[in-house]
Design a protein around this motif. Structure first.
Motif, short mmCIF file in Angstrom:
data_model
loop_
_atom_site.label_atom_id
_atom_site.label_comp_id
_atom_site.label_asym_id
_atom_site.label_seq_id
_atom_site.Cartn_x
_atom_site.Cartn_y
_atom_site.Cartn_z
N MET A 55 16.72 -0.22 6.01
CA MET A 55 17.86 -0.32 5.06
C MET A 55 17.63 -1.32 4.24
N ASP A 56 17.43 -2.64 4.68
CA ASP A 56 17.14 -3.63 4.05
C ASP A 56 16.07 -3.60 3.33
N ALA A 57 14.90 -3.09 3.74
CA ALA A 57 13.84 -2.83 2.90
C ALA A 57 13.82 -2.10 1.82
N ALA A 58 14.88 -0.91 1.95
CA ALA A 58 14.88 0.28 1.05
C ALA A 58 15.92 -0.46 0.06
N PHE A 59 16.62 -0.98 0.33
CA PHE A 59 17.94 -1.67 -0.81
C PHE A 59 17.11 -2.63 -1.69
N LYS A 60 15.84 -3.31 -1.42
CA LYS A 60 15.44 -4.15 -2.23
C LYS A 60 14.33 -3.35 -2.83
N SER A 61 14.08 -2.16 -3.01
CA SER A 61 12.73 -1.35 -3.56
C SER A 61 13.06 -1.16 -5.15
N PRO A 62 14.31 -1.18 -5.79
CA PRO A 62 14.17 -0.77 -7.20
C PRO A 62 13.14 -1.42 -8.09
N HIS A 82 0.80 -1.19 -0.05
CA HIS A 82 -0.05 0.10 -0.10
C HIS A 82 0.69 1.06 -0.04
N PRO A 83 1.56 1.59 -1.03
CA PRO A 83 2.37 2.68 -1.20
C PRO A 83 1.93 4.05 -1.18
N PRO A 84 2.61 5.05 -0.68
CA PRO A 84 2.03 6.35 -0.92
C PRO A 84 1.98 6.84 -2.18
N PRO A 85 1.31 7.86 -2.67
CA PRO A 85 1.26 8.37 -3.80
C PRO A 85 2.58 9.38 -4.20
N ALA A 86 3.04 9.36 -5.26
CA ALA A 86 4.24 10.07 -5.46
C ALA A 86 4.36 10.28 -6.91
N ASP A 87 4.65 11.77 -7.46
CA ASP A 87 4.65 12.06 -8.84
C ASP A 87 6.28 11.91 -8.95
N LYS A 88 7.16 12.27 -8.11
CA LYS A 88 8.40 12.50 -7.86
C LYS A 88 9.28 11.81 -6.80
N VAL A 89 10.23 11.58 -6.72
CA VAL A 89 11.03 11.15 -5.52
C VAL A 89 12.65 11.90 -5.66
N VAL A 90 12.78 12.53 -4.39
CA VAL A 90 14.11 13.13 -4.35
C VAL A 90 14.91 12.42 -2.80
N LEU A 91 15.90 11.97 -3.02
CA LEU A 91 16.72 11.29 -1.99
C LEU A 91 18.03 11.87 -1.90
N ILE A 92 18.30 12.38 -0.70
CA ILE A 92 19.33 12.90 -0.27
C ILE A 92 20.14 11.92 0.53
N ALA A 93 21.56 11.38 0.12
CA ALA A 93 22.18 10.43 0.91
C ALA A 93 21.46 9.34 1.36
N PRO A 94 20.54 8.66 0.68
CA PRO A 94 19.70 7.77 1.22
C PRO A 94 20.53 6.60 1.84
N ALA A 95 19.87 6.11 3.21
CA ALA A 95 20.51 5.20 4.04
C ALA A 95 20.39 3.86 3.50
N LEU A 96 21.50 3.27 2.86
CA LEU A 96 21.27 2.23 1.86
C LEU A 96 22.33 1.00 2.34
N ARG A 97 22.77 0.96 3.74
CA ARG A 97 23.60 0.06 4.39
C ARG A 97 22.83 -1.03 4.56
N ALA A 98 22.42 -1.93 3.50
CA ALA A 98 21.73 -3.28 3.95
C ALA A 98 22.61 -4.05 4.47
N ARG A 99 22.13 -5.19 5.00
CA ARG A 99 23.04 -6.32 5.69
C ARG A 99 23.88 -6.90 4.68
N SER A 100 23.91 -6.95 3.27
CA SER A 100 24.39 -7.64 2.46
C SER A 100 25.47 -6.68 2.15
#
Length: 323
Positions: free
Chosen positions: A244-251, A163-181
């Motif tokens: 960060m694990d969840a974020a890293f898997k989002s592409p 159930h994602p939020p609505p978004a027309d664009k996304v801006v990420l500043i130094a996103p925290a992506l230190r996943a376990r892997s």
């Protein structure tokens, strides 16, 4: 003998429960006369009735877009307010026709039980609920989700949710992506053991050779700010890695969504390699790009040269391109 084993097993269960990572408790539920969630003056009331402080900067002149901005770990919405030491993201964008909303995320700033990790599900649910409320308030304007560090990870994790939020664009500043892997061998295991044995133990980060920004007056002001958390529980760090694990898997969930990542070449907190791995899996490179700023640091929008990336972000939001 059987009785002794049962007693021992019961004691071990009690010990394990006592040492389990602790989550921020849910709210009391929505008041009977207030539909939940709700957008009120300077307050976002969550689905479970927690009032989260909400800053708002209204666009000057014709409104070109609306930004929902999420702060980083141990920070609060004041990160976007600015002051004598730093340009304010909210006022800067508002002067360029972009309305900005910035909440204190659950577990941070003025929210109840600040310092306890709220959980990935609670963070992403709050973001989705608030996004829909803001989109309904500004139906004629595109909605941009902007996240810095942990805020960026929250945006990505929410977009990957069923159930994602609505978004027309996304801006990420130094996103925290230190996943376990992407962590050094053994570090994830060590963090698990600490978070499940002494979850209440807090660390300050003193002694680490980390420089988040070149703006020393701003960093000193953060040190004096009582709303900026100075100590971090081990179970909160464990929860951050889960996020960060969840974020890293989002592409795979970002297809068709215009996305801009801004990253400083001197970032000590988010290494370049996890960001490169993440960017290599973005599904639409024609509309999804990483912009690296030489001399920039982790707190890119509060650095001494913050006006450069801020101007680029404003142009990208309104015109769809980075100068």
């Amino acid at each position: 003998m059987r009785r002794a084993r049962r007693i021992a097993a019961g004691l071990l269960c009690l010990l394990a429960g006592a040492c389990a990572p602790r989550l921020m408790p849910p709210g009391p539920g929505a008041p009977p006369d207030t539909p939940a969630p709700a957008l009120q003056r300077n307050v976002f009331r969550t689905a479970d009735g927690i009032p989260l402080f909400l800053r708002h900067w209204q666009a000057q002149g014709e409104e070109k877009a609306v930004v929902l901005a999420l702060h980083g770990f141990n920070d609060h919405s004041g990160a976007f307010a600015g002051g004598p030491e730093v340009i304010g993201v909210g006022p800067f964008l508002a002067d360029r026709g972009i309305t900005v909303y910035a909440p204190d995320l659950r577990g941070f700033g003025t929210s109840p039980n600040a310092g306890l990790w709220p959980g990935v599900e609670a963070l992403t649910r709050d973001l989705a609920d608030l996004s829909w409320l803001i989109a309904a308030r500004h139906p004629q304007s595109p909605l941009v989700l902007l996240g810095t560090s942990m805020g960026g990870a929250t945006v990505l994790a929410a977009l990957a949710d069923p159930h994602p939020p609505p978004a027309d664009k996304v801006v990420l500043i130094a996103p925290a992506l230190r996943a376990r892997s992407t962590l050094p061998p053994g570090l994830a295991i060590g963090l698990f053991l600490v978070a499940h044995s002494v979850p209440w133990y807090s660390a300050t980060g003193e002694g680490l050779d980390i420089r988040p920004s070149d703006n020393l007056p701003m960093l000193r002001a953060m040190g004096r700010d009582p709303l900026v958390l100075k100590e971090t529980r081990m179970d909160a760090l464990w929860g951050l890695v889960n996020l960060m694990d969840a974020a890293f898997k989002s592409p795979p969930h970002l297809k068709g969504l215009p996305l801009l990542i801004a990253y400083g070449s001197h970032d000590d907190l988010v290494p370049e390699q996890p960001l490169r791995l993440f960017a290599s899996r973005l599904p639409d490179p024609d509309i999804q790009t990483v912009r690296t700023y030489p001399g920039g640091w982790h707190m890119l929008l509060r650095d001494l040269n913050a006006e450069i990336p801020l101007a680029d972000i404003a142009t990208w939001i309104t015109a769809g391109e980075v100068p």
